[in-house]
Write an enzyme that holds these catalytic residues in place. Structure first.
Site, short mmCIF file in Angstrom:
data_model
loop_
_atom_site.label_atom_id
_atom_site.label_comp_id
_atom_site.label_asym_id
_atom_site.label_seq_id
_atom_site.Cartn_x
_atom_site.Cartn_y
_atom_site.Cartn_z
N ASN A 149 0.62 -1.02 -0.27
CA ASN A 149 -0.30 -0.12 0.10
C ASN A 149 0.56 1.37 0.22
O ASN A 149 -0.11 2.63 -0.17
CB ASN A 149 -0.86 0.21 1.36
N GLN A 178 -5.12 -3.66 -2.25
CA GLN A 178 -4.70 -2.96 -2.69
C GLN A 178 -4.65 -2.94 -4.46
O GLN A 178 -4.42 -2.33 -5.83
CB GLN A 178 -3.85 -2.30 -2.81
N SER A 196 -11.38 -4.90 0.31
CA SER A 196 -12.42 -3.62 0.91
C SER A 196 -12.67 -2.57 0.20
O SER A 196 -12.38 -2.37 -0.98
CB SER A 196 -11.12 -3.09 1.57
N HIS A 198 -14.25 0.43 0.39
CA HIS A 198 -14.17 2.09 0.24
C HIS A 198 -12.71 1.79 -0.68
O HIS A 198 -12.17 3.10 -1.34
CB HIS A 198 -13.89 2.69 1.60
N THR A 234 -25.04 -8.53 13.81
CA THR A 234 -26.38 -8.22 12.93
C THR A 234 -25.32 -7.80 11.23
O THR A 234 -24.90 -7.17 11.79
CB THR A 234 -27.44 -7.11 13.19
N CYS A 320 -3.17 4.64 8.17
CA CYS A 320 -3.06 4.05 9.52
C CYS A 320 -1.60 4.51 10.45
O CYS A 320 -1.95 4.34 11.65
CB CYS A 320 -3.13 2.62 9.20
N1 PLP Z 1 -4.36 -3.88 3.99
C1 PLP Z 1 -3.84 -3.12 2.50
C2 PLP Z 1 -3.15 -3.51 1.96
C3 PLP Z 1 -4.22 -1.70 2.99
O1 PLP Z 1 -3.74 -0.55 2.57
C4 PLP Z 1 -5.61 -1.03 3.59
C5 PLP Z 1 -5.64 0.34 4.21
O2 PLP Z 1 -4.86 1.12 3.89
C6 PLP Z 1 -6.30 -2.04 4.68
C7 PLP Z 1 -5.44 -3.43 4.21
C8 PLP Z 1 -7.28 -2.02 5.97
O3 PLP Z 1 -8.34 -1.45 5.21
P1 PLP Z 1 -9.84 -1.19 6.17
O4 PLP Z 1 -9.77 0.44 5.88
O5 PLP Z 1 -10.95 -1.24 5.12
O6 PLP Z 1 -9.49 -1.54 7.61
#
Ligand code: PLP
Length: 376
Positions: A149, A178, A196, A198, A234, A320
């Site tokens: 990422n 990614q 994911s 989003h 739920t 993160c």
């Molecule tokens: N894994 C990777 C490679 C990511 O880039 C991200 C988010 O930045 C995640 C996991 C976590 O995604 P989520 O925000 O849906 O927990």
């Protein structure tokens, strides 16, 4: 505003918003309720599960809806290790996984599992050979992300899966957050796969874990019978239903979006080569959606803030870990200098970005360096 931070999150497609809004109003029943409202939610959600399964070349029972990729990674890593500890206690991963996998691994170490962290090479990836050299009869799980990422390096997950599957007691999980909707994923070869919504213009709080039928995991969120008893709570029926549309649109537009993003990537690379002190830290063969760059004249913090003031959103390191003030870990692991790690920024593109935006980005960077950059 110019948004070059798609690895962090993306805008929600208008089509997704409109379907989701309707679902919120009309499909509010609890899918586990036996009455009409519950049955309606359940039927629509199960139909979405089936459609998703088809698109991911898997079966309906292999799709587990979760609340985010961090949860999917936790379920895959911790849930699998707990359910299979009688077979062995050794796990292999890379030293550059997303923080959710990294912390899940640290937890497993605390409770007695033995985790091997394979170092990434100068390109930011690991080889199938390195996995092979570290496999043993005691290895139960290998978890390696598809695309990094922060720098966009691509790991050879199909080859890694082949290595892992030479050991009948080991399973392979890949965090494909990614890569999903950007490049092809070898779904058939993966025992577990995380994505994911989003990151592909879907909803936040919506994700899934693809888990093959023969793979046993224990829940990490305790609750009732939802998601085969593997994920209590739920079910978010509207989000899970609209995920099918989000995935379909991402996969349908994958090739077109890749072409557009590749053009933007190539243009920025070409322009950076003309700027003294500019460096491209991502490998040549990295995913074109993610480009990690640095300028000798300016730290990432100063550049990021100046770009923000000019209306351009980018990031330094993964979002993160954006509150850590230190250097980019992945750049150091790729044998980059401390200076590069302190100066590195990540620009990440999306399907709607344009060459015009890329031109403004380059022009703005030049102006910022002229104004705030230290002499070379
Ligand atoms: N894994 C990777 C490679 C990511 O880039 C991200 C988010 O930045 C995640 C996991 C976590 O995604 P989520 O925000 O849906 O927990």
């Amino acid at each position: 505003m110019i948004y070059f931070d798609h690895s962090s999150t993306t805008s929600v497609r208008p089509e997704v918003v409109s379907v989701y809004t309707k679902l919120l109003e009309q499909t509010y029943g609890n899918p586990d309720s036996l009455h009409e409202a519950g049955r309606k939610a359940s039927q629509q959600m199960e139909k979405a599960r089936m459609l998703i399964a088809k698109m991911l070349h898997s079966d309906k029972e292999e799709i587990i809806f979760t609340g985010c990729a961090s949860e999917s990674n936790s379920l895959a890593v911790v849930g699998y290790a707990l359910a299979n500890k009688n077979r062995g206690t050794h796990i292999i991963t890379s030293n550059s996984e997303h923080s959710s996998t990294k912390h899940a691994m640290a937890f497993l170490e605390e409770i007695g599992f033995d985790v091997t962290y394979l170092p990434v090479d100068e390109r930011g990836s690991i080889s199938a050979q390195a996995v092979k050299e570290n496999m043993s009869k005691n290895t139960i799980l290998v978890s390696v992300m598809h695309v990094n990422n922060e720098v966009g390096s691509i790991n050879p997950i199909a080859e890694i899966a082949d290595v892992v599957h030479q050991y009948p007691t080991a399973a392979f999980h890949s965090d494909c957050v990614q890569s999903f909707g950007k490049i092809d994923i070898p779904f058939e070869k993966l025992d577990m796969m995380t994505m994911s919504a989003h990151k592909i213009h879907g909803l936040k709080g919506s994700a899934l874990l693809l888990k093959k039928k023969n793979i046993r995991v224990k829940p990490v969120i305790f609750g009732g019978q939802q998601e085969q008893g593997l994920r209590g709570g739920t079910e978010n029926a509207p989000a899970n239903i609209v995920l099918a549309k989000t995935i379909r649109l991402a996969l349908e537009e994958q090739k077109e979006a890749y072409k557009n993003v590749s053009k933007i990537n190539a243009y920025i690379k070409e322009e950076l080569e003309k700027i003294p002190g500019a460096k491209i830290l991502s490998a040549d063969d990295a995913l074109p959606y993610i480009m990690n760059i640095a300028f000798d004249q300016i730290t990432s913090e100063v550049l990021l803030n100046a770009l923000d003031q000019a209306g351009i959103c980018v990031s330094a390191k993964s979002t993160c870990n954006s509150h850590d003030s230190g250097a980019s870990e992945i750049i150091l692991k790729m044998n980059g200098s401390l200076k590069d790690a302190i100066h590195s920024i990540r620009i990440s593109f999306g399907k709607d970005n344009t060459l015009e935006e890329a031109k403004i980005f380059i022009q703005t960077v030049k102006e910022i360096i002229d104004k705030y950059g230290l002499p070379l």
